[in-house]
Design a protein around this motif. Structure first.
Motif, PDB file in Angstrom:
ATOM      1  N   ALA A 221       0.846  -1.191   0.000  1.00 23.06           N
ATOM      2  CA  ALA A 221       0.000   0.000   0.000  1.00 23.06           C
ATOM      3  C   ALA A 221       0.882   1.241   0.000  1.00 23.06           C
ATOM      4  O   ALA A 221       1.741   1.404   0.862  1.00 23.06           O
ATOM      5  CB  ALA A 221      -0.911  -0.004   1.222  1.00 23.06           C
ATOM      6  N   LEU A 222       0.652   2.123  -0.960  1.00 18.24           N
ATOM      7  CA  LEU A 222       1.424   3.364  -1.095  1.00 18.24           C
ATOM      8  C   LEU A 222       0.458   4.535  -1.284  1.00 18.24           C
ATOM      9  O   LEU A 222       0.371   5.124  -2.364  1.00 18.24           O
ATOM     10  CB  LEU A 222       2.380   3.271  -2.290  1.00 18.24           C
ATOM     11  CG  LEU A 222       3.379   2.123  -2.299  1.00 18.24           C
ATOM     12  CD1 LEU A 222       4.137   2.076  -3.622  1.00 18.24           C
ATOM     13  CD2 LEU A 222       4.369   2.253  -1.144  1.00 18.24           C
ATOM     14  N   PRO A 223      -0.266   4.912  -0.236  1.00 18.86           N
ATOM     15  CA  PRO A 223      -1.335   5.910  -0.411  1.00 18.86           C
ATOM     16  C   PRO A 223      -0.873   7.363  -0.426  1.00 18.86           C
ATOM     17  O   PRO A 223      -1.619   8.232  -0.857  1.00 18.86           O
ATOM     18  CB  PRO A 223      -2.233   5.652   0.796  1.00 18.86           C
ATOM     19  CG  PRO A 223      -1.289   5.150   1.852  1.00 18.86           C
ATOM     20  CD  PRO A 223      -0.238   4.360   1.125  1.00 18.86           C
ATOM     21  N   LEU A 224       0.338   7.663   0.077  1.00 11.72           N
ATOM     22  CA  LEU A 224       0.795   9.050   0.161  1.00 11.72           C
ATOM     23  C   LEU A 224       1.413   9.467  -1.172  1.00 11.72           C
ATOM     24  O   LEU A 224       2.404   8.878  -1.620  1.00 11.72           O
ATOM     25  CB  LEU A 224       1.808   9.227   1.296  1.00 11.72           C
ATOM     26  CG  LEU A 224       1.212   9.401   2.704  1.00 11.72           C
ATOM     27  CD1 LEU A 224       0.571   8.106   3.170  1.00 11.72           C
ATOM     28  CD2 LEU A 224       2.290   9.822   3.690  1.00 11.72           C
ATOM     29  N   GLN A 225       0.824  10.473  -1.796  1.00 12.55           N
ATOM     30  CA  GLN A 225       1.237  10.888  -3.132  1.00 12.55           C
ATOM     31  C   GLN A 225       1.834  12.299  -3.116  1.00 12.55           C
ATOM     32  O   GLN A 225       1.304  13.198  -2.469  1.00 12.55           O
ATOM     33  CB  GLN A 225       0.042  10.868  -4.092  1.00 12.55           C
ATOM     34  CG  GLN A 225      -0.791   9.596  -4.035  1.00 12.55           C
ATOM     35  CD  GLN A 225      -0.027   8.360  -4.409  1.00 12.55           C
ATOM     36  OE1 GLN A 225       0.799   8.377  -5.332  1.00 12.55           O
ATOM     37  NE2 GLN A 225      -0.264   7.261  -3.689  1.00 12.55           N
ATOM     38  N   ILE A 226       2.944  12.453  -3.837  1.00 18.52           N
ATOM     39  CA  ILE A 226       3.590  13.757  -4.020  1.00 18.52           C
ATOM     40  C   ILE A 226       3.795  13.957  -5.513  1.00 18.52           C
ATOM     41  O   ILE A 226       4.286  13.049  -6.199  1.00 18.52           O
ATOM     42  CB  ILE A 226       4.949  13.830  -3.315  1.00 18.52           C
ATOM     43  CG1 ILE A 226       4.811  13.509  -1.829  1.00 18.52           C
ATOM     44  CG2 ILE A 226       5.604  15.197  -3.515  1.00 18.52           C
ATOM     45  CD1 ILE A 226       6.128  13.138  -1.175  1.00 18.52           C
ATOM     46  N   GLU A 227       3.440  15.120  -6.005  1.00 20.26           N
ATOM     47  CA  GLU A 227       3.664  15.428  -7.419  1.00 20.26           C
ATOM     48  C   GLU A 227       4.465  16.717  -7.548  1.00 20.26           C
ATOM     49  O   GLU A 227       4.190  17.702  -6.870  1.00 20.26           O
ATOM     50  CB  GLU A 227       2.333  15.564  -8.164  1.00 20.26           C
ATOM     51  CG  GLU A 227       1.606  14.238  -8.328  1.00 20.26           C
ATOM     52  CD  GLU A 227       0.338  14.345  -9.146  1.00 20.26           C
ATOM     53  OE1 GLU A 227      -0.165  13.291  -9.576  1.00 20.26           O
ATOM     54  OE2 GLU A 227      -0.159  15.478  -9.357  1.00 20.26           O
ATOM     55  N   ILE A 228       5.472  16.684  -8.407  1.00 16.79           N
ATOM     56  CA  ILE A 228       6.261  17.856  -8.788  1.00 16.79           C
ATOM     57  C   ILE A 228       5.926  18.141 -10.240  1.00 16.79           C
ATOM     58  O   ILE A 228       6.240  17.345 -11.131  1.00 16.79           O
ATOM     59  CB  ILE A 228       7.781  17.611  -8.626  1.00 16.79           C
ATOM     60  CG1 ILE A 228       8.104  17.070  -7.225  1.00 16.79           C
ATOM     61  CG2 ILE A 228       8.550  18.890  -8.925  1.00 16.79           C
ATOM     62  CD1 ILE A 228       7.822  18.017  -6.100  1.00 16.79           C
ATOM     63  N   ILE A 229       5.282  19.279 -10.486  1.00 17.44           N
ATOM     64  CA  ILE A 229       4.744  19.587 -11.811  1.00 17.44           C
ATOM     65  C   ILE A 229       5.414  20.851 -12.346  1.00 17.44           C
ATOM     66  O   ILE A 229       5.447  21.878 -11.663  1.00 17.44           O
ATOM     67  CB  ILE A 229       3.223  19.809 -11.742  1.00 17.44           C
ATOM     68  CG1 ILE A 229       2.547  18.617 -11.037  1.00 17.44           C
ATOM     69  CG2 ILE A 229       2.633  20.027 -13.127  1.00 17.44           C
ATOM     70  CD1 ILE A 229       1.106  18.875 -10.642  1.00 17.44           C
ATOM     71  N   ASP A 230       5.960  20.771 -13.552  1.00 13.99           N
ATOM     72  CA  ASP A 230       6.534  21.976 -14.173  1.00 13.99           C
ATOM     73  C   ASP A 230       5.855  22.238 -15.511  1.00 13.99           C
ATOM     74  O   ASP A 230       5.179  21.371 -16.066  1.00 13.99           O
ATOM     75  CB  ASP A 230       8.051  21.850 -14.330  1.00 13.99           C
ATOM     76  CG  ASP A 230       8.476  20.837 -15.383  1.00 13.99           C
ATOM     77  OD1 ASP A 230       8.181  21.046 -16.579  1.00 13.99           O
ATOM     78  OD2 ASP A 230       9.118  19.822 -15.030  1.00 13.99           O
ATOM     79  N   ASP A 231       6.033  23.455 -16.012  1.00 13.28           N
ATOM     80  CA  ASP A 231       5.404  23.844 -17.276  1.00 13.28           C
ATOM     81  C   ASP A 231       6.423  23.972 -18.393  1.00 13.28           C
ATOM     82  O   ASP A 231       6.266  24.774 -19.310  1.00 13.28           O
ATOM     83  CB  ASP A 231       4.628  25.153 -17.099  1.00 13.28           C
ATOM     84  CG  ASP A 231       5.505  26.295 -16.578  1.00 13.28           C
ATOM     85  OD1 ASP A 231       6.715  26.053 -16.345  1.00 13.28           O
ATOM     86  OD2 ASP A 231       4.983  27.414 -16.402  1.00 13.28           O
ATOM     87  N   GLY A 232       7.480  23.175 -18.315  1.00  9.81           N
ATOM     88  CA  GLY A 232       8.532  23.207 -19.331  1.00  9.81           C
ATOM     89  C   GLY A 232       8.132  22.485 -20.606  1.00  9.81           C
ATOM     90  O   GLY A 232       6.978  22.074 -20.781  1.00  9.81           O
TER      91      GLY A 232
END
Length: 359
Positions: A279-290
């Motif tokens: 189970a891997l419920p903790l989500q982190i997203e790094i989003i760029d507009d490149g």
């Protein structure tokens, strides 16, 4: 079910058989793992109630059954009541000798490929990094001598000639820095797993980025304040986020934006080759507009020495992938022109590791 049970269970993909009323009458062992439930629980259930397919299949499926012809559906999201959707190819075919019975063969794509990268990064990188690490140790000493000799020579040279010795010193320092990154990759210690506040890590990384390599970027936070404690090594996870922020800042122009997002996704599990699930419920997203990742390296971006930048070492994302693998976590990337999303998935810290005031 046609054929011996052992052949049925040896199929290298999830397989199900439905009867003329769309009720599941056959499930192989891999399909049990895919659905995260037992064959007994699936037997007799309407397949559309237990397997969700993000495609309008009703008419095409009815024609395939009526005409006893196969049906192929590519690149669709398939999920179950216990798992998040993953991209799959589906083959549907009539079962010979059993009127109205249809077999579903499901071939997961994105998650399977990412799982293999996550679990196999240690072995795939080991040989390349091992040789590079040995060479790095041997090369650093003579480079130090070359740099020192160039600095001594510069003392008695004209300004024009000093430019050449300065170039020697600058380039040797650049190579030494690269070699130190190779050594860092090879010498990374096992993570010290504890309960960590992921938002503390994200804030530390954001502040560091804004004072240095990301000073030209707008960095936006979209945090879930109710996110529970994660299981991980705070220093290594900080290194992961810093590397991803650095990549994002280098990919965007001076007016670019980076979004750091956190959220909780119930039921998110990583299936392993053994059939077990994490189970891997903790989500982190790094989003760029490149501009997005180059198409020719998109599938290999986590491999050592693969880089989309002219002078990139190709070790930053390989290190990120290794750390996530050591954490038992998952990393994925989705990139199109104008938006690249790196997603990290982590386990929740067990209660016995959480201090009372943190629980």
């Amino acid at each position: 079910m046609t054929g011996p049970d052992n052949i049925w269970n040896m199929l290298p993909m999830p397989a199900l058989i439905v009867d003329s009323r769309d009720r599941i009458v056959g499930v192989n062992s891999i399909a049990e793992n895919f659905a995260m439930t037992s064959a007994r629980a699936l037997q007799g259930e309407v397949i559309w109630d237990r397997i969700s397919i993000d495609a309008p299949l009703e008419e095409a499926f009815a024609r395939a059954r009526a005409n006893s012809t196969p049906l192929f559906v590519n690149d669709v999201d398939v999920g179950t009541s216990h798992t998040v959707p993953v991209q799959c190819n589906i083959q549907i075919a009539p079962v010979t000798g059993q009127a109205g019975h249809m077999m579903f063969l499901i071939s997961p794509r994105e998650l399977a490929g990412q799982m293999l990268r996550s679990e196999g990064v240690k072995s795939s990188a080991k040989s390349a990094i091992g040789m590079a690490e040995m060479l790095a140790h041997e090369i650093k000493n003579p480079l130090a001598g070359i740099s020192g000799a160039a600095q001594l020579l510069s003392m008695g040279l004209s300004t024009e000639d000093q430019e050449l010795t300065d170039l020697i010193v600058e380039e040797t320092r650049r190579v030494v820095k690269l070699l130190e990154q190779v050594e860092q990759f090879g010498n990374l210690s096992a993570p010290q797993m504890k309960a960590v506040n992921i938002h503390d890590i994200l804030d530390r990384a954001r502040r560091s980025a804004m004072l240095g390599f990301g000073a030209h970027m707008a960095i936006v936070e979209e945090y879930d304040p109710s996110l529970p404690m994660a299981l991980g090594d705070a220093d290594q996870l900080l290194q992961v986020v810093l590397n991803l922020l650095k990549n994002a800042s280098e990919a965007s122009d001076k007016n670019g934006k980076i979004t750091i997002k956190s959220f909780y996704e119930h039921g998110f599990r990583l299936r392993k080759q053994s059939g077990s699930g994490q189970a891997l419920p903790l989500q982190i997203e790094i989003i760029d507009d490149g501009p997005g990742l180059p198409q020719d390296i998109k599938g290999d971006i986590f491999d050592p020495f693969v880089s989309g930048r002219e002078n990139g070492t190709g070790l930053g994302l390989a290190l990120v992938s290794k750390i996530m693998s050591d954490h038992g976590g998952w990393i994925a990337v989705d990139s199109i022109p104008g938006q690249t999303v790196f997603r990290l998935s982590l386990a929740r810290a067990p209660l016995h590791l959480i201090e009372p005031e943190e629980a």
